[in-house]
Design an enzyme around this catalytic site. Structure first.
Site, PDB file in Angstrom:
ATOM      1  N   ASP A  83       0.838  -1.200   0.000  1.00 16.73           N
ATOM      2  CA  ASP A  83       0.000   0.000   0.000  1.00 16.73           C
ATOM      3  C   ASP A  83       0.874   1.252   0.000  1.00 16.73           C
ATOM      4  O   ASP A  83       0.492   2.279  -0.558  1.00 16.73           O
ATOM      5  CB  ASP A  83      -0.933  -0.027   1.214  1.00 16.73           C
ATOM      6  CG  ASP A  83      -1.846  -1.234   1.147  1.00 16.73           C
ATOM      7  OD1 ASP A  83      -2.558  -1.373   0.143  1.00 16.73           O
ATOM      8  OD2 ASP A  83      -1.813  -2.076   2.073  1.00 16.73           O
TER       9      ASP A  83
ATOM     10  N   GLU B 113       0.888 -12.732   4.900  1.00 17.17           N
ATOM     11  CA  GLU B 113       1.940 -12.112   4.080  1.00 17.17           C
ATOM     12  C   GLU B 113       3.242 -12.018   4.878  1.00 17.17           C
ATOM     13  O   GLU B 113       4.325 -12.286   4.352  1.00 17.17           O
ATOM     14  CB  GLU B 113       1.488 -10.725   3.620  1.00 17.17           C
ATOM     15  CG  GLU B 113       0.362 -10.789   2.603  1.00 17.17           C
ATOM     16  CD  GLU B 113      -0.244  -9.448   2.245  1.00 17.17           C
ATOM     17  OE1 GLU B 113      -0.926  -9.381   1.225  1.00 17.17           O
ATOM     18  OE2 GLU B 113      -0.047  -8.469   2.977  1.00 17.17           O
TER      19      GLU B 113
HETATM   20  C1  5RP Z   1      -2.951  -7.145   0.846  1.00 19.62           C
HETATM   21  C2  5RP Z   1      -1.789  -6.258   0.614  1.00 19.62           C
HETATM   22  C3  5RP Z   1      -1.548  -5.778  -0.777  1.00 19.62           C
HETATM   23  O1  5RP Z   1      -0.255  -6.109  -1.154  1.00 19.62           O
HETATM   24  C4  5RP Z   1      -1.724  -4.289  -0.810  1.00 19.62           C
HETATM   25  O2  5RP Z   1      -2.993  -3.959  -0.274  1.00 19.62           O
HETATM   26  C5  5RP Z   1      -1.607  -3.742  -2.246  1.00 19.62           C
HETATM   27  O3  5RP Z   1      -2.686  -4.204  -2.992  1.00 19.62           O
HETATM   28  P1  5RP Z   1      -2.924  -3.784  -4.501  1.00 19.62           P
HETATM   29  O4  5RP Z   1      -1.894  -4.461  -5.314  1.00 19.62           O
HETATM   30  O5  5RP Z   1      -4.344  -4.265  -4.791  1.00 19.62           O
HETATM   31  O6  5RP Z   1      -2.831  -2.275  -4.575  1.00 19.62           O
HETATM   32  O7  5RP Z   1      -1.031  -5.925   1.494  1.00 19.62           O
HETATM   33  O8  5RP Z   1      -3.129  -7.412   2.204  1.00 19.62           O
END
Ligand code: 5RP
Length: 223
Positions: free
Chosen positions: A84, A103
Site C-alpha cells: 500500500d 503475508e
Molecule cells: C494485501 C496487501 C496488498 O499487497 C496491498 O494492499 C496492495 O494491494 P494492490 O496491489 O491491490 O494495490 O497488502 O493485504
C-alpha cells in the site's frame, strides 16, 4: 498508462525473479493477481507456490499452479507481493487486502522480498495510507485507544456493515493520522501490544527490491 496497465507491467517483470524448479512465495492483491496471471505462463517451470491468502490460493489453483502449505516448505528464495506504501528504504505498509498476517509469515520464510507496485505507492514517509492492524476481536477497543493515545484515529474495518473477518478469524483495525518516522521501532513496539496479531508495517521483513511501474517503464529499486 493506466494504473491497471502499470500493475500488469510489474507483474510480468517479477517473473525474472522466479527461480525455475523452485516454489515461489505469492502475496495478495490486485497487483499480485497480475503476477499470478503471468506466472501461469511458466507454471511448468516451477514446483508451485506458497500463498499468503485464500484469495490468491483460489486464483493460483484455478490456473493450475500447485499450492503448498507454508509448513511443508522450509525456505523460499523469493516472495513477490504488492504494498500500500513503500518508502525509499524498502519499508512498507501492507494489509489493504486484509492478508497482512499470512503475508508476513511467507515473507519471513523467504530470502528475498520483491515488492511490485505502481509509482503511486512510493512515499517519503509511511502513514498516509490508513495502517491496517490485525487484532483479536476481544482487544480491538483497547488497541484502538492505544493508537488514539499515539495521535491517530482508529476504526474497525467493516464488510457489509459487519466487522470484516480475516482468513485467520480476526478483525482489522485501520489507523489514520500517524507519521511513522522509525518503521522498525514502530513495528517492534506495536507487535508487542496484547491482542495485536500483526501490524501492517513491514520493516523487519522489508523489501530488498521494488519493481516500480512508472510511465517510463519498470524502475528497479534495490534496498
Ligand atoms: C494485501 C496487501 C496488498 O499487497 C496491498 O494492499 C496492495 O494491494 P494492490 O496491489 O491491490 O494495490 O497488502 O493485504
Amino acid at each position: 498508462m493506466t494504473q491497471d496497465e502499470l500493475k500488469a507491467l510489474v507483474g510480468q517483470a517479477a517473473l525474472n525473479y522466479v527461480v525455475p524448479g523452485e516454489i515461489v512465495g505469492v502475496g495478495t492483491g490486485s497487483t499480485v493477481n497480475k503476477f499470478i496471471d503471468a506466472l501461469a505462463t511458466m507454471k511448468d517451470q516451477i514446483k508451485g507456490a506458497v500463498s499468503s491468502s485464500e484469495a490468491s490460493t483460489v486464483r493460483l489453483k484455478a490456473l493450475g499452479i500447485p499450492v503448498f502449505d507454508s509448513n511443508e516448505v522450509e525456505s523460499l528464495s523469493v516472495y513477490i507481493d504488492g504494498a500500500d506504501e513503500i518508502d525509499h528504504q524498502g519499508h512498507m505498509v501492507k494489509g489493504g487486502g486484509a492478508a497482512l498476517t499470512r503475508e508476513k509469515i511467507v515473507a519471513a520464510q523467504s530470502k528475498q522480498f520483491v515488492c511490485i507496485a505502481d509509482e503511486s505507492k512510493l512515499v517519503d514517509a509511511l502513514g498516509a495510507f490508513p495502517l491496517p492492524v490485525e487484532v483479536i476481536p476481544m482487544a480491538t477497543a483497547r488497541v484502538m485507544r492505544q493508537f488514539v493515545a499515539m495521535g491517530g484515529t482508529a476504526a474497525v474495518r467493516l464488510k457489509d456493515g459487519q466487522p470484516l473477518v480475516t482468513d485467520n478469524g480476526q478483525h482489522i483495525v485501520d489507523v489514520k493520522g500517524l507519521t511513522i518516522t522509525d518503521p522498525v521501532a514502530f513495528e517492534t513496539e506495536v507487535s508487542q501490544w496484547p491482542g495485536v496479531v500483526t501490524v501492517g508495517v513491514f520493516a523487519l521483513q522489508k523489501a530488498q527490491v521494488c519493481l516500480l511501474g512508472t510511465a517510463q517503464g519498470v524502475k528497479t529499486l534495490a534496498f
